[in-house]
Design an enzyme around this catalytic site. Sequence first.
Site, PDB file in Angstrom:
ATOM      1  CB  VAL A   1      37.049  60.470  40.941  1.00  0.00           C
ATOM      2  CG1 VAL A   1      36.408  61.189  42.209  1.00  0.00           C
ATOM      3  CG2 VAL A   1      38.377  60.623  40.844  1.00  0.00           C
ATOM      4  CB  CYS A   2      32.297  59.506  38.336  1.00  0.00           C
ATOM      5  SG  CYS A   2      32.588  61.236  37.899  1.00  0.00           S
ATOM      6  CB  SER A   3      33.749  54.322  39.234  1.00  0.00           C
ATOM      7  OG  SER A   3      33.482  54.360  38.046  1.00  0.00           O
TER       8      SER A   3
END
Length: 152
Positions: A43-45
Amino acid sequence: MLQKNDSAPNFTLYATPDQKISLSEMIGKNVILAFYPADWSPVCSDQMALYNETLKYFKQYDAEILGISVDSKWCHMAFGKSRNLHFPLLADFEPKGAISKAYGVYDETEGECKRALFVINKEGVIEWSYVSPTAINPGADGILDALEKINK
Protein backbone atom coordinates in the site's frame (compact mmCIF):
# COMPACT_ATOMS: atom_id res chain seq x y z
CA MET A 1 -3.64 14.20 15.86
CA LEU A 2 -3.00 17.81 14.94
CA GLN A 3 -5.93 19.55 13.24
CA LYS A 4 -6.79 22.53 11.04
CA ASN A 5 -5.41 25.83 12.39
CA ASP A 6 -2.74 24.11 14.54
CA SER A 7 0.82 25.32 13.98
CA ALA A 8 2.87 22.63 12.26
CA PRO A 9 5.73 21.56 14.55
CA ASN A 10 9.12 22.22 12.96
CA PHE A 11 11.48 19.32 12.39
CA THR A 12 14.79 18.49 10.78
CA LEU A 13 15.11 14.97 9.36
CA TYR A 14 17.46 13.11 7.03
CA ALA A 15 16.39 13.08 3.37
CA THR A 16 19.57 11.33 2.21
CA PRO A 17 22.48 9.83 4.17
CA ASP A 18 24.18 13.27 4.21
CA GLN A 19 21.36 15.81 3.71
CA LYS A 20 18.69 17.01 6.13
CA ILE A 21 15.50 18.93 5.42
CA SER A 22 13.76 21.23 7.90
CA LEU A 23 10.12 22.18 7.67
CA SER A 24 11.14 25.77 8.49
CA GLU A 25 13.02 25.89 5.16
CA MET A 26 9.65 25.52 3.43
CA ILE A 27 8.01 28.67 4.82
CA GLY A 28 6.58 30.50 1.80
CA LYS A 29 5.46 27.24 0.15
CA ASN A 30 2.53 24.97 0.80
CA VAL A 31 3.73 21.63 2.18
CA ILE A 32 2.18 18.19 2.10
CA LEU A 33 3.36 15.74 4.76
CA ALA A 34 2.57 12.13 3.89
CA PHE A 35 3.28 9.94 6.93
CA TYR A 36 3.28 6.26 5.98
CA PRO A 37 3.97 3.00 7.84
CA ALA A 38 6.88 1.45 5.93
CA ASP A 39 8.96 1.46 2.77
CA TRP A 40 8.38 -1.61 0.59
CA SER A 41 4.87 -2.41 1.83
CA PRO A 42 2.39 -2.81 -1.04
CA VAL A 43 0.00 0.00 0.00
CA CYS A 44 2.84 2.41 0.83
CA SER A 45 4.51 1.66 -2.50
CA ASP A 46 1.27 2.40 -4.37
CA GLN A 47 0.63 5.56 -2.33
CA MET A 48 4.11 7.01 -2.92
CA ALA A 49 3.93 6.10 -6.64
CA LEU A 50 0.61 7.94 -6.90
CA TYR A 51 2.10 11.06 -5.29
CA ASN A 52 5.06 10.84 -7.66
CA GLU A 53 2.58 10.89 -10.58
CA THR A 54 0.68 13.79 -8.97
CA LEU A 55 3.73 16.05 -8.45
CA LYS A 56 2.85 18.32 -11.39
CA TYR A 57 -0.56 19.02 -9.82
CA PHE A 58 1.01 19.76 -6.43
CA LYS A 59 3.45 22.17 -8.10
CA GLN A 60 0.50 24.09 -9.61
CA TYR A 61 -0.43 25.00 -6.02
CA ASP A 62 3.17 25.87 -5.09
CA ALA A 63 3.24 22.77 -2.90
CA GLU A 64 6.07 20.42 -1.98
CA ILE A 65 5.44 16.90 -0.72
CA LEU A 66 7.54 15.12 1.89
CA GLY A 67 7.10 11.43 2.69
CA ILE A 68 7.85 10.51 6.31
CA SER A 69 8.25 7.11 7.97
CA VAL A 70 10.34 5.58 10.74
CA ASP A 71 12.50 3.69 8.24
CA SER A 72 16.18 4.66 8.03
CA LYS A 73 17.72 7.09 5.55
CA TRP A 74 19.39 4.12 3.83
CA CYS A 75 16.12 2.25 3.46
CA HIS A 76 14.47 5.41 2.06
CA MET A 77 17.31 5.88 -0.41
CA ALA A 78 16.91 2.34 -1.77
CA PHE A 79 13.10 2.54 -1.82
CA GLY A 80 13.04 5.95 -3.54
CA LYS A 81 15.55 4.83 -6.14
CA SER A 82 13.71 1.57 -6.87
CA ARG A 83 10.41 3.43 -7.30
CA ASN A 84 11.99 6.38 -9.16
CA LEU A 85 10.47 8.86 -6.70
CA HIS A 86 11.11 12.56 -7.30
CA PHE A 87 10.33 13.89 -3.84
CA PRO A 88 12.10 13.49 -0.49
CA LEU A 89 11.45 10.64 1.91
CA LEU A 90 12.37 11.69 5.44
CA ALA A 91 13.62 9.33 8.14
CA ASP A 92 11.81 9.74 11.47
CA PHE A 93 14.27 7.14 12.66
CA GLU A 94 16.07 8.35 15.78
CA PRO A 95 14.67 9.08 18.22
CA LYS A 96 12.21 6.67 16.64
CA GLY A 97 8.94 8.31 15.69
CA ALA A 98 9.62 11.64 17.45
CA ILE A 99 8.09 13.70 14.63
CA SER A 100 5.19 11.28 14.13
CA LYS A 101 4.49 11.63 17.85
CA ALA A 102 4.65 15.45 17.63
CA TYR A 103 1.96 15.31 14.92
CA GLY A 104 -0.06 12.73 16.87
CA VAL A 105 0.27 9.99 14.26
CA TYR A 106 2.64 7.43 15.81
CA ASP A 107 1.28 3.91 16.29
CA GLU A 108 2.83 2.70 19.55
CA THR A 109 1.55 -0.86 19.03
CA GLU A 110 3.17 -1.30 15.61
CA GLY A 111 6.17 1.00 16.20
CA GLU A 112 5.53 2.93 12.98
CA CYS A 113 3.74 5.98 11.59
CA LYS A 114 0.05 5.84 10.94
CA ARG A 115 -0.99 6.55 7.34
CA ALA A 116 -1.67 10.28 7.76
CA LEU A 117 -1.73 13.37 5.58
CA PHE A 118 -1.23 17.03 6.46
CA VAL A 119 -1.49 20.06 4.19
CA ILE A 120 0.39 23.02 5.64
CA ASN A 121 0.01 26.55 4.29
CA LYS A 122 2.79 29.00 3.42
CA GLU A 123 2.76 30.39 6.98
CA GLY A 124 3.28 26.96 8.59
CA VAL A 125 -0.32 26.41 9.73
CA ILE A 126 -2.15 23.12 9.15
CA GLU A 127 -5.02 23.57 6.71
CA TRP A 128 -6.14 19.92 6.52
CA SER A 129 -5.28 16.59 8.12
CA TYR A 130 -6.49 13.04 7.65
CA VAL A 131 -5.69 9.57 8.99
CA SER A 132 -6.42 6.67 6.67
CA PRO A 133 -6.82 3.04 7.70
CA THR A 134 -3.41 1.38 7.37
CA ALA A 135 -4.53 -0.95 4.58
CA ILE A 136 -6.16 1.84 2.50
CA ASN A 137 -4.35 4.18 0.11
CA PRO A 138 -5.87 7.61 0.86
CA GLY A 139 -5.19 8.86 -2.66
CA ALA A 140 -4.63 12.50 -3.54
CA ASP A 141 -8.16 13.97 -3.76
CA GLY A 142 -8.20 15.30 -0.18
CA ILE A 143 -4.78 16.90 -0.66
CA LEU A 144 -5.83 18.58 -3.91
CA ASP A 145 -9.11 19.82 -2.36
CA ALA A 146 -7.19 21.34 0.57
CA LEU A 147 -4.69 23.02 -1.78
CA GLU A 148 -7.57 24.39 -3.86
CA LYS A 149 -9.15 25.93 -0.74
CA ILE A 150 -5.84 27.56 0.26
CA ASN A 151 -5.59 29.23 -3.14
CA LYS A 152 -9.08 30.74 -3.04
